[in-house]
Design a protein around this motif. Structure first.
Motif, mmCIF file in Angstrom:
data_model
loop_
_atom_site.group_PDB
_atom_site.id
_atom_site.type_symbol
_atom_site.label_atom_id
_atom_site.label_comp_id
_atom_site.label_asym_id
_atom_site.label_seq_id
_atom_site.Cartn_x
_atom_site.Cartn_y
_atom_site.Cartn_z
ATOM 1 N N VAL A 30 0.826 -1.211 0.000
ATOM 2 C CA VAL A 30 0.000 0.000 0.000
ATOM 3 C C VAL A 30 0.857 1.257 0.000
ATOM 4 O O VAL A 30 0.584 2.203 -0.743
ATOM 5 N N ILE A 31 1.887 1.266 0.833
ATOM 6 C CA ILE A 31 2.735 2.449 0.974
ATOM 7 C C ILE A 31 3.813 2.449 -0.100
ATOM 8 O O ILE A 31 4.537 1.469 -0.263
ATOM 9 N N VAL A 32 3.937 3.559 -0.818
ATOM 10 C CA VAL A 32 4.928 3.688 -1.878
ATOM 11 C C VAL A 32 6.142 4.440 -1.347
ATOM 12 O O VAL A 32 6.009 5.503 -0.741
ATOM 13 N N GLY A 33 7.336 3.882 -1.596
ATOM 14 C CA GLY A 33 8.553 4.551 -1.157
ATOM 15 C C GLY A 33 8.633 4.626 0.367
ATOM 16 O O GLY A 33 8.123 3.754 1.079
ATOM 17 N N GLN A 34 9.302 5.671 0.877
ATOM 18 C CA GLN A 34 9.414 5.907 2.324
ATOM 19 C C GLN A 34 9.933 4.670 3.056
ATOM 20 O O GLN A 34 9.495 4.379 4.179
ATOM 21 N N LYS A 188 9.314 13.042 3.996
ATOM 22 C CA LYS A 188 9.645 13.947 2.898
ATOM 23 C C LYS A 188 8.713 13.734 1.711
ATOM 24 O O LYS A 188 8.024 12.727 1.612
ATOM 25 N N PHE A 189 8.742 14.705 0.813
ATOM 26 C CA PHE A 189 7.891 14.635 -0.380
ATOM 27 C C PHE A 189 8.397 13.519 -1.280
ATOM 28 O O PHE A 189 9.607 13.314 -1.414
ATOM 29 N N PRO A 190 7.493 12.768 -1.935
ATOM 30 C CA PRO A 190 7.929 11.632 -2.768
ATOM 31 C C PRO A 190 8.660 12.073 -4.025
ATOM 32 O O PRO A 190 8.472 13.197 -4.516
ATOM 33 N N SER A 191 9.466 11.162 -4.553
ATOM 34 C CA SER A 191 10.157 11.411 -5.809
ATOM 35 C C SER A 191 9.170 11.305 -6.967
ATOM 36 O O SER A 191 8.016 10.888 -6.794
ATOM 37 N N THR A 192 9.644 11.650 -8.170
ATOM 38 C CA THR A 192 8.778 11.576 -9.353
ATOM 39 C C THR A 192 8.318 10.144 -9.604
ATOM 40 O O THR A 192 7.138 9.894 -9.910
ATOM 41 N N ALA A 193 9.241 9.186 -9.470
ATOM 42 C CA ALA A 193 8.892 7.782 -9.684
ATOM 43 C C ALA A 193 7.870 7.310 -8.656
ATOM 44 O O ALA A 193 6.914 6.594 -8.982
ATOM 45 N N MET A 195 5.756 9.207 -7.073
ATOM 46 C CA MET A 195 4.502 9.880 -7.368
ATOM 47 C C MET A 195 3.708 9.134 -8.436
ATOM 48 O O MET A 195 2.486 8.977 -8.337
ATOM 49 N N GLU A 196 4.405 8.636 -9.455
ATOM 50 C CA GLU A 196 3.736 7.856 -10.491
ATOM 51 C C GLU A 196 3.122 6.590 -9.906
ATOM 52 O O GLU A 196 1.994 6.215 -10.231
ATOM 53 N N ALA A 197 3.880 5.919 -9.030
ATOM 54 C CA ALA A 197 3.372 4.696 -8.407
ATOM 55 C C ALA A 197 2.173 4.988 -7.517
ATOM 56 O O ALA A 197 1.214 4.210 -7.470
ATOM 57 N N ILE A 198 2.203 6.112 -6.807
ATOM 58 C CA ILE A 198 1.076 6.495 -5.946
ATOM 59 C C ILE A 198 -0.180 6.699 -6.779
ATOM 60 O O ILE A 198 -1.268 6.227 -6.434
ATOM 61 N N LEU A 199 -0.041 7.391 -7.897
ATOM 62 C CA LEU A 199 -1.193 7.643 -8.754
ATOM 63 C C LEU A 199 -1.720 6.348 -9.379
ATOM 64 O O LEU A 199 -2.934 6.168 -9.523
ATOM 65 N N ARG A 201 -1.677 3.458 -7.996
ATOM 66 C CA ARG A 201 -2.365 2.681 -6.969
ATOM 67 C C ARG A 201 -3.649 3.333 -6.468
ATOM 68 O O ARG A 201 -4.506 2.664 -5.903
ATOM 69 N N THR A 202 -3.765 4.629 -6.657
ATOM 70 C CA THR A 202 -4.905 5.328 -6.051
ATOM 71 C C THR A 202 -5.926 5.856 -7.057
ATOM 72 O O THR A 202 -7.010 6.284 -6.651
ATOM 73 N N THR A 203 -5.584 5.846 -8.338
ATOM 74 C CA THR A 203 -6.517 6.391 -9.323
ATOM 75 C C THR A 203 -6.975 5.350 -10.336
ATOM 76 O O THR A 203 -7.706 5.685 -11.277
ATOM 77 N N GLU A 204 -6.543 4.111 -10.175
ATOM 78 C CA GLU A 204 -6.977 3.037 -11.060
ATOM 79 C C GLU A 204 -8.050 2.200 -10.361
ATOM 80 O O GLU A 204 -8.312 2.348 -9.165
ATOM 81 N N LYS A 205 -8.658 1.280 -11.135
ATOM 82 C CA LYS A 205 -9.732 0.451 -10.590
ATOM 83 C C LYS A 205 -9.236 -0.449 -9.471
ATOM 84 O O LYS A 205 -9.887 -0.616 -8.443
ATOM 85 N N LYS A 206 -8.076 -1.074 -9.693
ATOM 86 C CA LYS A 206 -7.562 -2.043 -8.726
ATOM 87 C C LYS A 206 -6.815 -1.320 -7.621
ATOM 88 O O LYS A 206 -5.905 -0.535 -7.883
ATOM 89 N N THR A 207 -7.207 -1.560 -6.397
ATOM 90 C CA THR A 207 -6.529 -0.971 -5.241
ATOM 91 C C THR A 207 -5.904 -2.056 -4.394
ATOM 92 O O THR A 207 -6.429 -3.162 -4.271
#
Length: 337
Positions: A30-34, A188-193, A195-199, A201-207
């Motif tokens: 669920v959690i991306v990066g960090q 800290k704020f996420p990197s560009t990569a 950020m893509e992974a977050i989107l 996981r959170t904006t597609e049908k499959k969660t």
């Protein structure tokens, strides 16, 4: 240590590493990066401590705690701290109940603090009176109401969040309460990569959703196990030296410490330093603690235990810079008095 005992310890540590990675991987669904934040949070949980997460809104602090609770067979409670929150809203209170015979009696109604994983969201928005209600719970794992002590469940893990930007209407945590936190983590704020992974996981049908993989009993077992890891007297003295070097009046203090620090770390900082280093040694497939382990965990466990003097506050000196200079300067272990 006998060969049989050593073999038993090796097997126990293999299980520790396996369970730690299972838990980390499950949260990672669920959690991306960090990853550093996640590892340090799990370190504090297993060590029996608490965590203070600091970061601007929207970085996943609350999601991290909720996901961690999903991965454990434990009771999760979220408490939203606000200026009008009272201590009784946190720990509970005695209420008058009517008996079947028509009489009156007091009955304790527990508050949301009675859980295993407690999310204290925006803790610095509550008044000091309410913040102080957490002190006994965090240190003693109990609360006292009307002279009666009520034990909390084990494990008991408080993960508090605070926003470093919106300071209007907030109440900075007192030093005594900050010291109760095993570590303070800066999100800290996420990197560009990322950020893509977050989107994705959170904006597609499959969660993605995490599943429970460990029990509370297992967390307590792992907490006991880390205390069996040996640490040499020399490495322990080095850890003590790191803590002593945070005090401006001590002979080991760096120039930056003497210039900007008013008070250094308490003995709790040394305890957290040792326990965190032991966990890091286990995860690195070692059966002893090295200096590098102490150096690696030093920023997380010491940054919130250093109190800046007036000059340090005026210049906005990050305590991480002080810790980094201390780690760089302290070469030899402190000699026993």
């Amino acid at each position: 240590m006998a060969e049989a005992e050593l073999q038993h310890l090796r097997e126990a540590l293999d299980g520790f590493r396996s369970d730690f990675r299972r838990l980390r991987d499950e949260v990672g669904k669920v959690i991306v990066g960090q990853l550093d934040i996640l590892d340090d949070t799990l370190m504090a949980l297993i060590a029996g401590g608490h965590v203070l997460l600091e970061g601007v809104p929207g970085l996943g602090k609350t999601l991290l705690v909720r996901t961690l609770s999903d991965c454990l067979h434990l009771k999760f409670q979220r408490i939203q701290f606000t200026p009008d929150l009272m201590p009784a809203d946190l720990i509970g209170t005695n209420v008058v109940m009517e008996t079947s015979a028509g009489g009156k009696r007091f009955e304790f109604q527990p508050g949301p603090i009675f859980g295993n994983i407690i999310l204290a969201d925006e803790i610095n928005r509550a008044t000091p009176k309410t913040q102080s209600a957490l002190l006994e719970a965090m240190q003693e794992h109990s609360v006292t109401i009307a002279g009666t002590t009520h034990r909390l469940g084990e494990p008991f893990f408080v993960l508090a969040t605070q926003n470093p930007l919106e300071m209007e209407g907030t109440y900075p945590l007192p030093e005594a309460q900050l010291d109760r936190f095993f570590c303070k983590l800066l999100v800290k704020f996420p990197s560009t990569a990322d950020m893509e992974a977050i989107l994705d996981r959170t904006t597609e049908k499959k969660t993605q959703r995490a599943e429970a993989v460990l029990s509370g009993e297992r967390i307590v077992e792992m907490s006991r196990l880390i205390r069996e890891i040996p640490i040499s007297n020399e490495v322990r003295r080095y850890g003590i030296a790191l803590v002593m070097a945070t005090h401006p009046e001590h002979e080991l203090a760096a120039d930056i410490t003497r210039k900007y620090i008013r008070f250094g770390s308490s003995p709790r900082g040394a305890q957290a330093l040792i326990l965190g280093a032991k966990i890091r040694a286990i995860l690195d497939n070692r059966y002893h603690v090295a200096r590098e382990d102490l150096q690696a965990v030093a920023p997380a466990v010491l940054r919130h235990r250093l109190i800046l003097n007036f000059e340090g506050q005026a210049e906005g000196v990050p305590t991480d810079d002080v810790v980094a200079q201390i780690v760089k300067n302290v070469k030899e272990p402190a000699k026993a008095a």
